[in-house]
Design a protein around this motif. Sequence first.
Motif, PDB file in Angstrom:
ATOM      1  N   GLY A 120      -0.364  62.335 -11.116  1.00 34.26           N
ATOM      2  CA  GLY A 120      -0.843  60.905 -11.406  1.00 34.26           C
ATOM      3  C   GLY A 120      -0.674  60.289  -9.881  1.00 34.26           C
ATOM      4  O   GLY A 120      -1.273  60.559  -9.136  1.00 34.26           O
ATOM      5  N   ASN A 121      -0.043  59.125  -9.995  1.00 32.64           N
ATOM      6  CA  ASN A 121       0.271  58.361  -8.752  1.00 32.64           C
ATOM      7  C   ASN A 121       1.241  58.687  -7.816  1.00 32.64           C
ATOM      8  O   ASN A 121       1.580  57.789  -6.971  1.00 32.64           O
ATOM      9  N   VAL A 122       1.916  59.765  -8.156  1.00 28.81           N
ATOM     10  CA  VAL A 122       3.105  60.119  -7.518  1.00 28.81           C
ATOM     11  C   VAL A 122       2.703  61.267  -6.618  1.00 28.81           C
ATOM     12  O   VAL A 122       2.327  62.424  -7.114  1.00 28.81           O
ATOM     13  N   THR A 123       3.177  61.356  -5.204  1.00 33.06           N
ATOM     14  CA  THR A 123       3.169  62.475  -4.341  1.00 33.06           C
ATOM     15  C   THR A 123       4.511  62.957  -4.160  1.00 33.06           C
ATOM     16  O   THR A 123       5.223  62.299  -3.704  1.00 33.06           O
ATOM     17  N   TYR A 124       4.773  64.330  -4.572  1.00 27.51           N
ATOM     18  CA  TYR A 124       6.190  64.830  -4.375  1.00 27.51           C
ATOM     19  C   TYR A 124       6.436  65.754  -3.240  1.00 27.51           C
ATOM     20  O   TYR A 124       5.298  66.401  -3.101  1.00 27.51           O
ATOM     21  N   LYS A 167       6.781  71.960   0.473  1.00 30.73           N
ATOM     22  CA  LYS A 167       5.801  71.981  -0.733  1.00 30.73           C
ATOM     23  C   LYS A 167       5.466  70.456  -1.108  1.00 30.73           C
ATOM     24  O   LYS A 167       6.484  69.669  -1.079  1.00 30.73           O
ATOM     25  N   ASN A 168       4.177  70.278  -1.457  1.00 26.56           N
ATOM     26  CA  ASN A 168       4.016  68.984  -2.226  1.00 26.56           C
ATOM     27  C   ASN A 168       3.123  69.010  -3.291  1.00 26.56           C
ATOM     28  O   ASN A 168       2.307  70.046  -3.519  1.00 26.56           O
ATOM     29  N   GLU A 169       3.210  68.098  -4.217  1.00 24.94           N
ATOM     30  CA  GLU A 169       2.242  68.130  -5.379  1.00 24.94           C
ATOM     31  C   GLU A 169       2.013  66.727  -5.783  1.00 24.94           C
ATOM     32  O   GLU A 169       2.923  65.755  -5.954  1.00 24.94           O
ATOM     33  N   GLY A 218      14.577  65.794  -0.992  1.00 25.60           N
ATOM     34  CA  GLY A 218      15.645  66.011  -0.369  1.00 25.60           C
ATOM     35  C   GLY A 218      16.265  67.243  -0.706  1.00 25.60           C
ATOM     36  O   GLY A 218      17.346  67.665  -0.677  1.00 25.60           O
ATOM     37  N   VAL A 219      15.551  68.422  -1.191  1.00 25.65           N
ATOM     38  CA  VAL A 219      15.659  69.777  -1.315  1.00 25.65           C
ATOM     39  C   VAL A 219      15.288  70.528  -0.072  1.00 25.65           C
ATOM     40  O   VAL A 219      13.959  70.628   0.218  1.00 25.65           O
TER      41      VAL A 219
END
Length: 354
Positions: free
Chosen positions: A247-251, A242-244, A235-236
């Motif tokens: 591990g098991n998390v996609t930001y 952007k995404n990265e 929520g920025v």
Amino acid sequence: MENSTKNILVAPLNWGLGHATRCIPIIRELEKNGYTPILASDGVALQILQKEFPHLQALKLPSYEIEYAKDGADFKWKLIKNSPKMIDAIFTEKKMVKKWVKEYNLFGIISDNRLGVYSKKIPSVFITHQLNVLSGKTTWISSKLHQHFIKKFTECWIPDVERDPNLTGKLGHLKNTELHLTYIGPLSRLEKKDLPIKYDLMVILSGPEPQRTYLEQKLTKEVQQFEGKVIFIKGVLEPEQKNEKVGNVTYYNYMTSEEVETAFNESKMVLCRSGYTTVMDLAKLGKKALFIPTPGQFEQEYLAKRFKRNGLAPYVKQDNFKIENLEDINLYQGLPKLEKQIHWKQLLMLFERE
């Protein structure tokens, strides 16, 4: 300036992303019904609307400069200390709107919680889910003040239903009142879609700083221990998405409405603030959630407690959250889907003039 377009000013408060995102369905309906929305706000609220509607004219309003305390308990004092700035902004926006009514030949105004955005000359609508503004011991005074401002508008639209079950409880319902209230039904920019589940958990953050950052830091640590796939939307609002993957998390830093809709529909459960816009989205999409209310924000704390008490959704205080808390979600039934068709044609008749 004589023109044939029916211009409607749409002005959400810049406080988190909620006010702006719940105006998105309203702006879409205005366009569908032959009106030309003109956007007006400041900061991220204005940016988010410009990203959604790049073809519409956007005007800048003064900032209310609502600052969030580092510590939830100081929130009210921070507001009181800043209230001269806020009152100043309200006076300034009143003057600006007066000028705009003539300059843009406005047919009407829709203000989402901006207290100075109205005109005696044209129909002006105030949108709020808080007829009662909870502020602890000063609730009666903050509520009276808010209602005093609402009186200046032609109508007040509440994005909820009047009867039980409803989503706002005492926030959006008064025992008796002379205000012109219309319960229009919950507003959401999202649609329910039948998509295969891709993520076990969706984390979606919003709300003012510095609390948003605190929660992001805490959850980034906690989700590493989660077994399952996670989509994490910070929520920025930044110029570029952007995404990265860690591990098991996609930001993601942020998502457009369309992308948020897909992410919600592809996720099994949700971890989020108990802000009212998020609540309406969850109810519409039929998703179960765990809430972490923004510390010191009375309405979010009230909603979270109410949902827990009614067996709809669990909540945890920000400082106490542990990833194990997510196991509680299945013990609750989820928010009620309130089937209420919004009668846009009828609502927008207000802006028709000969």
